[in-house]
Design an enzyme around this catalytic site. Structure first.
Site, mmCIF file in Angstrom:
data_model
loop_
_atom_site.group_PDB
_atom_site.id
_atom_site.type_symbol
_atom_site.label_atom_id
_atom_site.label_comp_id
_atom_site.label_asym_id
_atom_site.label_seq_id
_atom_site.Cartn_x
_atom_site.Cartn_y
_atom_site.Cartn_z
ATOM 1 C CG HIS A 118 -1.830 1.162 1.332
ATOM 2 N ND1 HIS A 118 -3.147 1.125 0.920
ATOM 3 C CD2 HIS A 118 -1.625 2.428 1.776
ATOM 4 C CE1 HIS A 118 -3.706 2.314 1.122
ATOM 5 N NE2 HIS A 118 -2.798 3.127 1.637
ATOM 6 C CD GLU A 119 1.657 3.625 3.694
ATOM 7 O OE1 GLU A 119 1.912 4.714 3.140
ATOM 8 O OE2 GLU A 119 0.582 3.418 4.303
ATOM 9 C CG HIS A 165 0.273 6.261 -0.630
ATOM 10 N ND1 HIS A 165 -0.728 7.042 -1.141
ATOM 11 C CD2 HIS A 165 -0.298 5.539 0.371
ATOM 12 C CE1 HIS A 165 -1.868 6.813 -0.469
ATOM 13 N NE2 HIS A 165 -1.630 5.900 0.455
ATOM 14 C CD GLU A 179 -5.760 5.568 0.472
ATOM 15 O OE1 GLU A 179 -4.807 6.361 0.592
ATOM 16 O OE2 GLU A 179 -5.886 4.537 1.173
HETATM 17 ZN ZN ZN Z 1 -3.103 5.227 1.867
#
Ligand code: ZN
Length: 500
Positions: free
Chosen positions: A264-265, A268, A294
């Site tokens: 997830h990170e 980003h 997101e």
């Molecule tokens: Zn996030």
């Protein structure tokens, strides 16, 4: 363009001060010993104050006006026109708020954090209610100061999702609710169909860490321009396009936590690392909104990381690392397990199917509280009634209900919708990527993520903040944000997993 150069040169100090503050904040959340907290708070306050003062100075206003005059009639697609638009947006946000209000918000939210932590610990909403009411009162003043046409929430939402209106979000959520609530009930009736017990066995943290690093490296996260460290609450931060940091956390008894948080990170971070180098040291570097940000983290986490092709490649490696735990679990059983749905009361633990319902609840309550349609003393009951209506479950305590999230105590009202917007966008972008490059899934199954990353770089990352979210989505997918793609994705994926 002399006016643009002058504006950029002036803003370079603002950017440097903000990035320096980000380094201190990163250190605070990763390596700083507890004893450093007090001094660090003051150092951060000083840097933030200097950055703010420099940015809202009359000098910025003058240079901005000159730059606006210089780009008159220029193509809106140009770097110069985009820069001026973005700086004007940020400048208005920061200068329209009276200093007294900024200070009042800072004071109240600093205090509120402690009050919230204690109230949550003791499951005592009544102790938090007066603070929450003051914060919403300050948010109402903030909305008035920023200005809006239709609803006060528009002004707050615009800080995080420029150009998006409350009415747009409400329409999307109405559509989603109508389809999602009955679908969630269908899945809930079949929860036993997926066994996920193997995910909760003991997994050596060192091996988890090595696997996670190998994965994000293979996705394309550039360790020459970044690094991964541990943090209690995983986050991504950046000090430059060429220094983007990610963090994760390890749970010995729950395998998915560290891995999916890393992915997830990294999602980003890939967005931040992907800004065109010409945007470095300008306010156009980075993500265009929290929603689009997101969309990138969720695309990598859910569409890629919880998909079959990803595990066709990575599962044999994971089995080799954990033969005792996973040796007897086949790929199909593992795929179903990492996609298990649960009746979670807690947003951050929610799965793909139920997640957006948690967000809708907060969006509706924020609007009702802001517009005085809901009394603060009645807020926990309203929360619980919505949980019952949307998910068919009632939180037994306020700690697992209205007190669970940090956002409101931090004055982050208008922030929650961006999580759901990102989820919708992640599927729209993914669909378009696959339409353009059909071999993406088969390449992922061979461990090759370059075709997907290349598409994202070309269509989304390199632009930085050059396009507002709505314009970017229209350019990339040919249509505005919508709920159809996300619902189709959910139905296909989870009908199969749960045998509906
Ligand atoms: Zn996030």
């Amino acid at each position: 363009m002399e006016a643009i150069d002058k504006l950029n040169a002036h803003l370079a100090d603002v950017i440097n001060l903000s990035r320096a503050a980000a380094v201190l904040s990163w250190d605070q959340q990763t390596y700083m010993p507890p004893g450093g907290a007090e001094a660090r708070a003051e150092q951060l306050a000083t840097l933030s104050k200097l950055a703010h003062e420099h940015f809202v100075s009359e000098e910025t206003g003058r240079l901005l006006e000159a730059a606006e005059a210089a780009v008159q009639g220029m193509n809106g697609d140009s770097f110069e026109a985009a820069l001026v638009r973005v700086v004007r947006h940020d400048y208005d946000l920061e200068t329209k708020l009276p200093t007294s209000l900024v200070e009042a918000i800072a004071r109240e939210t600093t205090r509120a954090h402690e009050v919230w932590v204690k109230a949550r610990e003791k499951d005592d909403y009544a102790a938090f209610a007066p603070t929450l009411e003051r914060i919403f009162d300050l948010m109402r003043q903030k909305a008035e100061a920023l200005g809006y046409q239709d609803r006060p929430y528009d002004a707050l939402l615009d800080q995080f999702e420029p150009g998006m209106k409350t009415a747009d979000v409400a329409r999307l959520f109405d559509e989603l609710r109508a389809e999602l609530v009955p679908f969630v009930q269908q899945v809930f009736e079949r929860l036993d169909a997926v066994d996920h017990a193997m995910l909760h066995l003991e997994y050596d943290v060192e091996k988890q860490a090595q696997f996670g690093l190998d994965v994000v490296k293979q996705l394309g996260y550039d360790f020459e321009r970044g690094r991964q460290d541990k943090a209690v609450h995983p986050f991504t931060t950046n000090f430059s396009i060429n220094d983007v940091r990610i963090t994760t956390r390890y749970m010995p008894n729950y395998l998915p936590s560290a891995l999916f948080s890393s992915v997830h990170e990294a999602g980003h971070a890939l967005y931040e690392q992907g800004s065109d180098q010409s945007l470095e040291k300008t306010m156009l570097a980075g993500g265009t909104s929290l929603g689009v940000h997101e969309s990138q983290s969720r695309l990598w986490e859910n569409l890629v990381g919880r998909g079959r092709p990803f595990w066709q490649y990575f599962y044999p490696k994971l089995q080799q690392l954990f033969p005792e735990q996973l040796g007897g679990v086949d790929l199909e059983a593992f795929y179903r397990a990492i996609n298990f749905v649960s009746r979670s009361l807690i947003r951050v633990e929610a799965d793909e199917v139920t997640y957006n319902l948690h967000i809708m609840l907060r969006f509706e309550m924020e609007n009702d509280l802001l517009e005085g349609k809901l009394a603060f003393k009645d807020a926990p009951d309203a929360w619980n009634a919505k949980m019952e209506q949307y998910l068919g479950i009632t939180p037994p305590t306020d700690r697992e209900g209205i007190l669970q999230d940090v956002h409101w105590s931090a004055g982050l009202v208008g922030y929650f919708p961006t999580y759901a917007l990102g989820t919708l966008l992640s599927v729209q972008y993914w669909d378009k990527a696959l339409a353009d490059v059909p071999e993406i899934p088969s390449e992922i199954a061979r461990g090759n993520f370059a075709p997907l990353l290349g598409w994202l770089r070309e269509n989304i990352h390199r632009h930085g903040r050059k396009y507002w979210p709505a314009e970017l989505t229209l350019r990339v997918t040919g249509e505005p944000i919508q709920t159809r793609s996300f619902m189709r994705y959910l139905r296909e994926k989870y009908s199969e997993i749960y045998g509906l």
